[in-house]
Enzyme design. Structure first.
Site, PDB file in Angstrom:
ATOM      1  N   SER A 146     -13.843  14.314  24.207  1.00 59.81           N
ATOM      2  CA  SER A 146     -13.303  13.556  24.307  1.00 59.81           C
ATOM      3  C   SER A 146     -12.321  12.510  25.255  1.00 59.81           C
ATOM      4  CB  SER A 146     -12.469  14.629  23.628  1.00 59.81           C
ATOM      5  OG  SER A 146     -10.272  14.202  23.158  1.00 59.81           O
ATOM      6  N   TYR A 161      -9.593  22.401  24.426  1.00 59.20           N
ATOM      7  CA  TYR A 161     -10.200  22.101  24.004  1.00 59.20           C
ATOM      8  C   TYR A 161     -10.372  21.047  25.419  1.00 59.20           C
ATOM      9  CZ  TYR A 161     -11.319  18.081  21.041  1.00 59.20           C
ATOM     10  OH  TYR A 161     -11.964  17.069  20.421  1.00 59.20           O
TER      11      TYR A 161
HETATM   12  P1  NAP Z   1     -14.689  17.196  12.016  1.00 62.08           P
HETATM   13  O1  NAP Z   1     -14.836  16.027  10.207  1.00 62.08           O
HETATM   14  O2  NAP Z   1     -14.249  18.492  11.468  1.00 62.08           O
HETATM   15  O3  NAP Z   1     -16.255  17.130  12.098  1.00 62.08           O
HETATM   16  C1  NAP Z   1     -16.822  18.172  12.582  1.00 62.08           C
HETATM   17  C2  NAP Z   1     -17.958  19.268  11.765  1.00 62.08           C
HETATM   18  O4  NAP Z   1     -18.472  20.232  12.388  1.00 62.08           O
HETATM   19  C3  NAP Z   1     -17.690  19.943  10.946  1.00 62.08           C
HETATM   20  O5  NAP Z   1     -18.592  19.380   9.658  1.00 62.08           O
HETATM   21  C4  NAP Z   1     -17.844  21.120  10.329  1.00 62.08           C
HETATM   22  O6  NAP Z   1     -18.522  22.099   9.800  1.00 62.08           O
HETATM   23  C5  NAP Z   1     -19.049  20.751  12.418  1.00 62.08           C
HETATM   24  N1  NAP Z   1     -18.606  22.487  12.802  1.00 62.08           N
HETATM   25  C6  NAP Z   1     -17.588  23.064  13.572  1.00 62.08           C
HETATM   26  N2  NAP Z   1     -18.397  24.368  14.008  1.00 62.08           N
HETATM   27  C7  NAP Z   1     -19.302  24.470  14.022  1.00 62.08           C
HETATM   28  C8  NAP Z   1     -20.917  25.013  14.227  1.00 62.08           C
HETATM   29  N3  NAP Z   1     -20.367  26.289  14.767  1.00 62.08           N
HETATM   30  N4  NAP Z   1     -21.650  24.834  13.910  1.00 62.08           N
HETATM   31  C9  NAP Z   1     -22.233  23.779  13.011  1.00 62.08           C
HETATM   32  N5  NAP Z   1     -21.479  22.970  12.803  1.00 62.08           N
HETATM   33  C10 NAP Z   1     -20.143  22.964  12.880  1.00 62.08           C
HETATM   34  O7  NAP Z   1     -14.629  16.282  12.827  1.00 62.08           O
HETATM   35  P2  NAP Z   1     -14.626  15.092  13.991  1.00 62.08           P
HETATM   36  O8  NAP Z   1     -13.683  14.480  14.084  1.00 62.08           O
HETATM   37  O9  NAP Z   1     -15.920  14.011  12.620  1.00 62.08           O
HETATM   38  O10 NAP Z   1     -14.965  15.545  15.293  1.00 62.08           O
HETATM   39  C11 NAP Z   1     -16.717  15.223  15.291  1.00 62.08           C
HETATM   40  C12 NAP Z   1     -17.290  15.427  16.990  1.00 62.08           C
HETATM   41  O11 NAP Z   1     -15.980  14.463  17.507  1.00 62.08           O
HETATM   42  C13 NAP Z   1     -16.300  16.783  17.556  1.00 62.08           C
HETATM   43  O12 NAP Z   1     -17.095  17.062  19.170  1.00 62.08           O
HETATM   44  C14 NAP Z   1     -14.887  16.427  18.224  1.00 62.08           C
HETATM   45  O13 NAP Z   1     -14.511  17.266  18.948  1.00 62.08           O
HETATM   46  C15 NAP Z   1     -15.392  14.898  18.621  1.00 62.08           C
HETATM   47  N6  NAP Z   1     -13.746  13.941  18.600  1.00 62.08           N
HETATM   48  C16 NAP Z   1     -13.256  14.007  17.795  1.00 62.08           C
HETATM   49  C17 NAP Z   1     -12.231  13.172  17.835  1.00 62.08           C
HETATM   50  C18 NAP Z   1     -11.037  12.651  16.420  1.00 62.08           C
HETATM   51  O14 NAP Z   1      -9.960  12.142  16.241  1.00 62.08           O
HETATM   52  N7  NAP Z   1     -11.820  12.859  15.197  1.00 62.08           N
HETATM   53  C19 NAP Z   1     -11.358  12.850  18.447  1.00 62.08           C
HETATM   54  C20 NAP Z   1     -12.886  12.872  19.995  1.00 62.08           C
HETATM   55  C21 NAP Z   1     -13.422  13.694  20.354  1.00 62.08           C
HETATM   56  P3  NAP Z   1     -17.495  22.221   9.229  1.00 62.08           P
HETATM   57  O15 NAP Z   1     -16.428  21.216   8.310  1.00 62.08           O
HETATM   58  O16 NAP Z   1     -18.021  23.043   8.097  1.00 62.08           O
HETATM   59  O17 NAP Z   1     -15.841  23.104   9.646  1.00 62.08           O
END
Ligand code: NAP
Length: 255
Positions: A146, A161
């Site tokens: 991130s 984080y």
């Molecule tokens: P998201 O929509 O919340 O997706 C995250 C997924 O990970 C969800 O499906 C969640 O499942 C799953 N998850 C959480 N804990 C888990 C576990 N212990 N085992 C297996 N699966 C698990 O988030 P996103 O925004 O797409 O983020 C994806 C990645 O990108 C993350 O690593 C995040 O930190 C990174 N990121 C995101 C952003 C942003 O702005 N969106 C920016 C920088 C980095 P549930 O929904 O069932 O809990």
């Protein structure tokens, strides 16, 4: 994978989330010719992504429930993938959770949870698939870091984080050195603010507008912006790219 017809599977963790980066990545990798294995906490959501991707691209898919922090669950899920799909050629460590809690308010339990899902989860899944990749002489591993790791929070993530996502950068760089000789590349993607559910509606309009004002290209990122970069890194043709961090932030952090 137009230049390489070898059937391979991409494992994507946390790809159940309907509007998430993981699901978009499953689409992008399937479009590139990978078969797709989805691991997610939510079984229904994992199966839904798998069905959706199979229907759209005609590739083999499997959606499995797995908590990436649970070594036995990860072992069982990857075992099932290996039994049902072509060899694992790519892994996207996408499962992650965030928290904006200020440092002085973070409890040890919350700290551990953020580190567990983001870092231990990436460790367990990578550890489980890396030996097979190295034996077969091919692998593409991508970590979801991130911009918070690079600039010290500031988007939505707090200290825990940022620490977790920075750990992944060191993890990827060191692993790139170890696995390079085996044909396995290891890279990180560092998104800025991307429009998904990870912030769970905690961004009010005022804060959202202030954040957009800070992005030179003038918008919040889309999941496809990140998925495209991951798909680029997962190509067989990207074998000379390793140990690198790819910023996907619309210019909000230029360094
Ligand atoms: P998201 O929509 O919340 O997706 C995250 C997924 O990970 C969800 O499906 C969640 O499942 C799953 N998850 C959480 N804990 C888990 C576990 N212990 N085992 C297996 N699966 C698990 O988030 P996103 O925004 O797409 O983020 C994806 C990645 O990108 C993350 O690593 C995040 O930190 C990174 N990121 C995101 C952003 C942003 O702005 N969106 C920016 C920088 C980095 P549930 O929904 O069932 O809990």
């Amino acid at each position: 994978m137009a230049t390489d017809p070898t059937p391979r599977t991409a494992v994507i963790t946390g790809a159940g989330s309907r509007r998430g980066i993981g699901r978009a990545t499953a689409h992008a990798l399937a479009a590139a010719g990978y078969h797709i294995a989805v691991l997610d906490l939510d079984k229904e959501a994992a199966e839904d992504t798998a069905r959706e991707v199979a229907a759209r691209y005609g590739v083999e898919t499997l959606g499995l429930p797995a908590d990436v922090t649970d070594a036995d669950a990860v072992d069982a899920a990857i075992g099932a993938v290996e039994a049902a799909l072509p060899p694992v050629g790519a892994l996207v460590n996408n499962a992650g959770i965030t928290s904006p809690t200020r440092f002085l308010d973070v409890t040890p339990t919350e700290w551990d949870r953020i580190l567990d899902v983001n870092v231990r989860g990436s460790f367990l899944v990578t550890h489980r698939v890396a030996a097979g990749m190295a034996e077969r002489g091919f692998g593409r591993i991508v970590f979801l870091s991130s911009v918070s790791a690079e600039r010290g929070g500031g988007v939505f993530g707090g200290v825990a984080y940022s620490a977790a996502k920075a750990a992944l950068l060191g993890f990827a760089r060191a692993l790139a050195r170890e696995l390079g000789p085996s044909g396995v590349t290891v890279n990180s993607v560092a998104p800025g603010l991307i429009d998904t559910d990870i912030t769970q509606g905690k961004l009010d309009e005022h804060r959202r507008a202030a954040m957009i004002a800070d992005v030179p290209v003038g918008r919040i990122g889309a999941v496809e912006d990140v998925a495209d970069v991951i798909a680029f890194l997962a190509r067989p043709a990207s074998g000379y790219l390793t140990g690198v961090t790819y910023d996907v932030n619309g210019g909000s952090h230029i360094h």
